[in-house]
Enzyme design. Structure first.
Site, mmCIF file in Angstrom:
data_model
loop_
_atom_site.group_PDB
_atom_site.id
_atom_site.type_symbol
_atom_site.label_atom_id
_atom_site.label_comp_id
_atom_site.label_asym_id
_atom_site.label_seq_id
_atom_site.Cartn_x
_atom_site.Cartn_y
_atom_site.Cartn_z
ATOM 1 N N ARG A 16 0.799 -1.231 0.000
ATOM 2 C CA ARG A 16 0.000 0.000 0.000
ATOM 3 C C ARG A 16 0.830 1.278 0.000
ATOM 4 N NH1 ARG A 16 -4.026 -0.086 4.647
ATOM 5 N NH2 ARG A 16 -3.004 -1.967 5.415
ATOM 6 N N ASP A 110 8.077 -1.854 10.904
ATOM 7 C CA ASP A 110 7.247 -0.731 10.464
ATOM 8 C C ASP A 110 6.478 -0.087 11.621
ATOM 9 O OD1 ASP A 110 5.537 -2.802 10.953
ATOM 10 O OD2 ASP A 110 4.486 -2.709 9.034
ATOM 11 N N ASN A 395 31.750 46.604 4.387
ATOM 12 C CA ASN A 395 30.444 46.707 3.752
ATOM 13 C C ASN A 395 30.553 46.170 2.330
ATOM 14 O OD1 ASN A 395 28.003 47.637 2.513
ATOM 15 N ND2 ASN A 395 27.757 48.944 4.311
HETATM 16 C C1 UD1 Z 1 -0.251 -9.144 13.132
HETATM 17 C C2 UD1 Z 1 -0.825 -10.041 14.206
HETATM 18 C C3 UD1 Z 1 -2.095 -9.394 14.780
HETATM 19 C C4 UD1 Z 1 -1.775 -8.020 15.315
HETATM 20 C C5 UD1 Z 1 -1.134 -7.173 14.227
HETATM 21 C C6 UD1 Z 1 -0.662 -5.863 14.780
HETATM 22 C C7 UD1 Z 1 -0.253 -12.277 13.485
HETATM 23 C C8 UD1 Z 1 -0.749 -13.533 12.882
HETATM 24 N N1 UD1 Z 1 -1.141 -11.327 13.620
HETATM 25 O O1 UD1 Z 1 -1.210 -8.999 12.092
HETATM 26 O O2 UD1 Z 1 -2.607 -10.195 15.820
HETATM 27 O O3 UD1 Z 1 -2.960 -7.395 15.787
HETATM 28 O O4 UD1 Z 1 0.026 -7.850 13.683
HETATM 29 O O5 UD1 Z 1 -0.229 -5.037 13.764
HETATM 30 O O6 UD1 Z 1 0.894 -12.180 13.849
HETATM 31 N N2 UD1 Z 1 5.818 -10.103 8.247
HETATM 32 C C9 UD1 Z 1 6.911 -10.817 7.851
HETATM 33 N N3 UD1 Z 1 6.718 -12.017 7.254
HETATM 34 C C10 UD1 Z 1 5.491 -12.534 7.041
HETATM 35 C C11 UD1 Z 1 4.364 -11.788 7.453
HETATM 36 C C12 UD1 Z 1 4.562 -10.579 8.067
HETATM 37 O O7 UD1 Z 1 8.054 -10.393 8.039
HETATM 38 O O8 UD1 Z 1 5.402 -13.634 6.504
HETATM 39 C C13 UD1 Z 1 6.053 -8.814 8.907
HETATM 40 C C14 UD1 Z 1 5.423 -7.655 8.172
HETATM 41 O O9 UD1 Z 1 6.330 -7.092 7.259
HETATM 42 C C15 UD1 Z 1 5.125 -6.708 9.315
HETATM 43 C C16 UD1 Z 1 4.851 -7.630 10.499
HETATM 44 O O10 UD1 Z 1 5.421 -8.871 10.155
HETATM 45 O O11 UD1 Z 1 6.249 -5.915 9.643
HETATM 46 C C17 UD1 Z 1 3.374 -7.805 10.794
HETATM 47 O O12 UD1 Z 1 2.730 -8.296 9.649
HETATM 48 P P1 UD1 Z 1 1.291 -7.761 9.211
HETATM 49 O O13 UD1 Z 1 0.869 -8.497 8.015
HETATM 50 O O14 UD1 Z 1 1.299 -6.277 9.192
HETATM 51 O O15 UD1 Z 1 0.424 -8.148 10.491
HETATM 52 P P2 UD1 Z 1 -0.812 -9.098 10.532
HETATM 53 O O16 UD1 Z 1 -0.415 -10.480 10.208
HETATM 54 O O17 UD1 Z 1 -1.900 -8.477 9.743
#
Ligand code: UD1
Ligand code: CA
Length: 472
Positions: A16, A110, A395
């Site tokens: 995004r 992030d 000056n």
């Molecule tokens: C996750 C949590 C959720 C929480 C939320 C808070 C899980 C399953 N869920 O949600 O309970 O409320 O964070 O923001 O953990 N990332 C990786 N590798 C992956 C997936 C994600 O490095 O395979 C990293 C992303 O880049 C990010 C972070 O992990 O920095 C969180 O991933 P994101 O997809 O934002 O969080 P959710 O899974 O939606």
């Protein structure tokens, strides 16, 4: 104290953001988001920090290496997660680097604004024995993992939004994405994760129910400041966090007595060119008008006044100086200094190595680079001083310049004390104008002049009487 090993999840794409730059390298207050997170590792005096990379891994790793050198002592490691199969899978990649005697603190690359005190309290809540989750209550918890508690209020698990039923979605307490967990327990739980859920991902959050089943206490450390756990997913969210961060810095300055015309229109940024942290050191009774941007280390002495719309980087401005609106001061590595009681601008430009003495006046559209100006020297309009040494009370007339560059090398111009340089002069360096001398307007000076002399170097004026202008 249990040693702390930080795990930073930074493999996600950040679709995004719609940017070529990996999300964790987008800048907040002038520095990549991930650097802010690495700072947290430094504040916690962590033993190690492992960054889990995936999308843009090479760029992300290169960007961290520089930051870690600046920040100190912890051991920085990288692991790659390819493909990205969820947060549990991400943390699993780091397991080979974890030592059983430590507490693992899981952070996201992030989420830049978590405060060190919060993480310290979370680690304390874990106590080397328990699973501690950082939680917050949101007015709109859509999209987040919800904290499930039993009738006694004990945490039972986390359910992801996409897997949650109607009742569970009504829960407003969410998991922040940040936890502290004994490494030896984490290792065992991760090995048992499955991807049997709505997203087909390995959820780190499933370890909570495992802990409960294993009889390991789970504590929710709840905070009220949602900013500390806010992540960046879009340009709008990035801008919102930037404003929140800037407001925090503005308030801290105002508490010290600095008078900001509007704390919502103030920016203090790190300087990635020099590695200097954004730092604004102010004496008493400093006033800063709206929309000023400060970068790197800037010192403002007692009673300094900064007009609206100024950009000031790596500079020292002494007591009583007034910087009028739209002035640009950038000391870069060499720095720039403004003396006591000096008047600068509006629309002035001070570049690296500008060193101005007391009561110096620099007016509109005047550029000063790598030059010293002694006390009371003035250049009030449309002028350039580069590689010059300017004496007291000189000056320097409107439109005059130092021709300091011969196409290959830079040369110095010396203007001794009490010299008067007329308008529109070119001083071709290397050249010295002797003390008390005068340079007639419009002169191109190529030879040094004696003290006290009047020097004029231009075509002689010719006037033809009763000149008849051509007619149509
Ligand atoms: C996750 C949590 C959720 C929480 C939320 C808070 C899980 C399953 N869920 O949600 O309970 O409320 O964070 O923001 O953990 N990332 C990786 N590798 C992956 C997936 C994600 O490095 O395979 C990293 C992303 O880049 C990010 C972070 O992990 O920095 C969180 O991933 P994101 O997809 O934002 O969080 P959710 O899974 O939606
Ligand atoms: Ca996800």
């Amino acid at each position: 104290m249990t040693p702390i090993d930080i795990l930073i999840m930074a493999a996600g794409k950040g679709t995004r953001m719609k940017s070529r730059l990996p999300k964790v390298l987008q800048r907040l207050a002038g520095r990549p988001l991930l650097h802010h997170v690495l700072d947290q590792a430094a504040h916690l005096q962590a033993r190690s920090a492992t960054v889990i990379t995936g999308h843009g891994a090479i760029e992300v790793e290169a960007a961290c290496a520089g930051a870690a050198r600046a920040d100190g002592s912890f051991d920085l490691k990288f692991v790659r997660q390819e493909p990205q199969l969820g947060t549990g899978h991400a943390v699993l990649q780091a397991v080979p680097h974890l030592r059983d005697d430590g507490t693992a603190v899981v952070l996201s690359g992030d989420v830049p604004l978590t405060q060190a005190d919060t993480l310290r309290a979370l680690v304390a809540a874990s106590g080397g024995e328990q699973l501690a989750l950082l939680t917050v209550t949101l007015p709109d918890p859509t999209g987040y993992g919800r904290i499930l508690r039993n009738a006694d209020g004990a945490v039972q698990g986390i359910v992801e939004h996409k897997d949650a039923n109607g009742t569970q979605r009504a829960i407003a307490e969410i998991y922040s994405g940040i936890m502290a967990v004994p490494a030896r327990l984490l290792r065992g739980w991760l090995a048992r994760l499955t991807n049997d859920n709505a997203q087909g991902e390995y959820y780190l959050t499933d370890i909570v129910a495992m802990a409960v089943a294993d009889g390991v206490p789970v504590v929710a450390y709840h905070i009220t400041d949602a900013l500390q756990v806010a992540g960046v997913n879009s340009p709008l969210q990035l801008a919102e966090l930037e404003r929140a961060h800037q407001l925090r810095q503005a308030r801290a300055l105002m508490e010290q007595g600095v008078r900001l015309a509007d704390p919502a229109r103030f920016d203090l940024r790190d300087d990635t060119r020099t590695g200097a942290r954004g730092e604004l050191l102010c004496g008493q009774d400093v006033e800063i008008d709206v929309n000023c941007v400060f970068t790197g280390r800037v010192e403002l002495g007692e009673g300094v006044s900064i007009g609206a719309h100024c950009c000031i980087a790596n500079a020292r401005i002494a007591a009583g100086a007034v910087v009028h609106p739209y002035t640009h001061i950038d000391g870069e590595k060499a720095g720039a200094t403004v003396g006591e009681g000096a008047l600068i601008g509006p629309f002035a430009r001070l570049r690296p190595g500008a060193q101005l003495g007391r009561e110096v006046h620099i007016g509109n559209f005047v550029e000063v680079k790598n030059s010293t100006m002694a006390d009371g020297a003035k250049a009030n309009h449309l002028a350039y001083l580069g590689d010059a040494t300017v004496g007291e009370r000189v000056n320097y007339g409107a439109g005059s310049i130092t021709a300091n560059y011969d196409g290959a090398n830079k040369h110095r111009t010396v203007i001794e004390a009490d010299v008067h340089v007329g308008s529109n002069c070119v001083l071709v360096a290397p050249v010295t104008i002797g003390a008390g001398g005068t340079v007639g307007g419009g002169s191109t000076i190529t030879k040094s002049t004696a003290p006290g002399a009047l020097s004029v170097a231009r075509g002689k004026q010719v006037s033809i009487a009763n000149w008849n202008r051509p007619k149509k």
